[in-house]
Design an enzyme around this catalytic site. Structure first.
Site, PDB file in Angstrom:
ATOM      1  N   CYS A  48      21.436 -18.452 -36.127  1.00 45.97           N
ATOM      2  CA  CYS A  48      21.652 -16.735 -36.385  1.00 45.97           C
ATOM      3  C   CYS A  48      22.506 -16.290 -35.219  1.00 45.97           C
ATOM      4  O   CYS A  48      22.979 -17.227 -34.257  1.00 45.97           O
ATOM      5  CB  CYS A  48      20.469 -16.858 -35.704  1.00 45.97           C
ATOM      6  SG  CYS A  48      20.230 -14.676 -35.427  1.00 45.97           S
ATOM      7  N   CYS A 105      27.132 -13.926 -40.356  1.00 46.71           N
ATOM      8  CA  CYS A 105      25.386 -13.584 -40.379  1.00 46.71           C
ATOM      9  C   CYS A 105      25.338 -15.224 -41.794  1.00 46.71           C
ATOM     10  O   CYS A 105      25.657 -15.219 -42.684  1.00 46.71           O
ATOM     11  CB  CYS A 105      24.715 -12.372 -41.303  1.00 46.71           C
ATOM     12  SG  CYS A 105      23.339 -12.372 -41.295  1.00 46.71           S
TER      13      CYS A 105
HETATM   14  N1  DGL Z   1      20.626 -14.957 -39.734  1.00 45.57           N
HETATM   15  C1  DGL Z   1      20.523 -14.034 -38.663  1.00 45.57           C
HETATM   16  C2  DGL Z   1      22.131 -14.043 -38.376  1.00 45.57           C
HETATM   17  O1  DGL Z   1      22.930 -15.073 -38.599  1.00 45.57           O
HETATM   18  C3  DGL Z   1      20.095 -12.896 -39.184  1.00 45.57           C
HETATM   19  C4  DGL Z   1      19.544 -11.879 -38.076  1.00 45.57           C
HETATM   20  C5  DGL Z   1      18.854 -10.672 -37.554  1.00 45.57           C
HETATM   21  O2  DGL Z   1      17.552 -11.245 -38.006  1.00 45.57           O
HETATM   22  O3  DGL Z   1      18.597  -9.458 -37.990  1.00 45.57           O
HETATM   23  O4  DGL Z   1      22.568 -13.174 -37.053  1.00 45.57           O
END
Ligand code: DGL
Length: 278
Positions: free
Chosen positions: A79, A193
């Site tokens: 993340c 993301c």
């Molecule tokens: N997959 C997460 C990222 O890479 C999502 C973040 C979130 O939940 O705001 O930032």
């Protein structure tokens, strides 16, 4: 008996599965087996809306609980929203090695021919100090157009839940990258993301002439290098006992639909669990 390494992968939802997909494809190419322990923190999603302290406490609880349940060889913070903020703090608190995922600004800056690149990430990631530093260190020559979107996180979640997703929403999110003057358009967009590579096909449909850059391959390589340096790993009696363990903190998706989506990402044998961590 064979020694099979296991990795703990954490995200607010299904985004980190794009990282698992790259890891599984690299491990298949290297004929290496590994077990994925995945934690989707849907109870606290999206992470981008949480304050730093709350996010730090939450990640500490997840890592501590999962280290008790499983003994992974390493932890991947799959993340960008967490890694761009908390990686040093978490590394300092636990003995296990951590791998973070941050926007692939450096490879994008190497790839662009026009020195105009896009950064598509969550609203939190696009304005992190860490992201500013990445841009000034590796893309100082480039014009970087930053677009923050939570809508695409929701779309990626819907896709893996087998729901219909909207190309209109994706078109609207990508609008800032399109200019009337072709000389002002970006030629390369960083998917900062981990949810967004899951939408690669739809993104390509909307902007077919752009090169999309994500962190998946680099992370997979790093994970395999790190595992290669470790002699340990858990002992499984046979390959049949090697089932990937997928945890959700709030609600389980439809098993059949979700397991089919996992299989398409290369995660073939999986067991889903609900685990409420407070
Ligand atoms: N997959 C997460 C990222 O890479 C999502 C973040 C979130 O939940 O705001 O930032």
């Amino acid at each position: 008996m064979v020694n099979i390494p296991s990795i703990l992968v954490i995200d607010s939802g299904v985004g980190g599965l794009s990282i698992c997909q790259s890891i599984m494809s690299t491990s298949e190419a290297n004929e290496q087996n590994l077990q994925i322990i995945y934690f989707a923190d849907d109870a606290f999603s999206p992470y981008g809306l949480l304050e730093e302290l709350e996010l730090e406490k939450r990640l500490e609880s997840i890592v501590s609980s999962m280290l008790v349940l499983h003994q992974p060889d390493l932890v991947i913070l799959a993340c960008n929203t967490v890694s761009t903020l908390l990686l040093p703090q978490l590394r300092a608190q636990f003995d296990v090695p951590f791998v973070g995922v941050v926007p692939a600004i450096k490879p994008a800056a190497k790839k662009t021919l026009t020195n105009r690149i896009g950064l598509l990430a969550t609203p939190a990631t696009v304005c992190r100090a860490y992201t500013d530093a990445l841009i000034s260190d590796y893309a100082a020559e480039c014009e970087v157009i930053r677009v923050g979107s939570n809508e695409l996180v929701t779309q990626a979640e819907a896709l893996l839940a087998g729901e219909k997703i909207s190309l209109n929403v994706i078109e609207t999110v990508l609008e800032p990258f399109i200019s009337e003057d072709i000389a002002l358009e970006v030629d390369t967009i960083v998917l900062g993301c981990t949810h967004f590579p899951l939408l690669k096909q739809q993104l390509q449909e909307v902007l077919p002439n752009v090169s999309w850059v994500d962190s998946g391959e680099a992370i997979a390589k790093r994970v395999h290098d790190l595992l290669g340096q470790m002699s340990h790993g858990h002992t499984h009696s046979s390959d049949a006992s090697l089932v990937h363990q997928i945890y959700f903190s709030e609600s389980l998706p439809d098993q059949f639909t979700f397991k089919s989506a996992l299989a398409e990402l290369g995660i073939k044998d999986s067991k889903l669990h609900l685990l409420n961590i407070s």
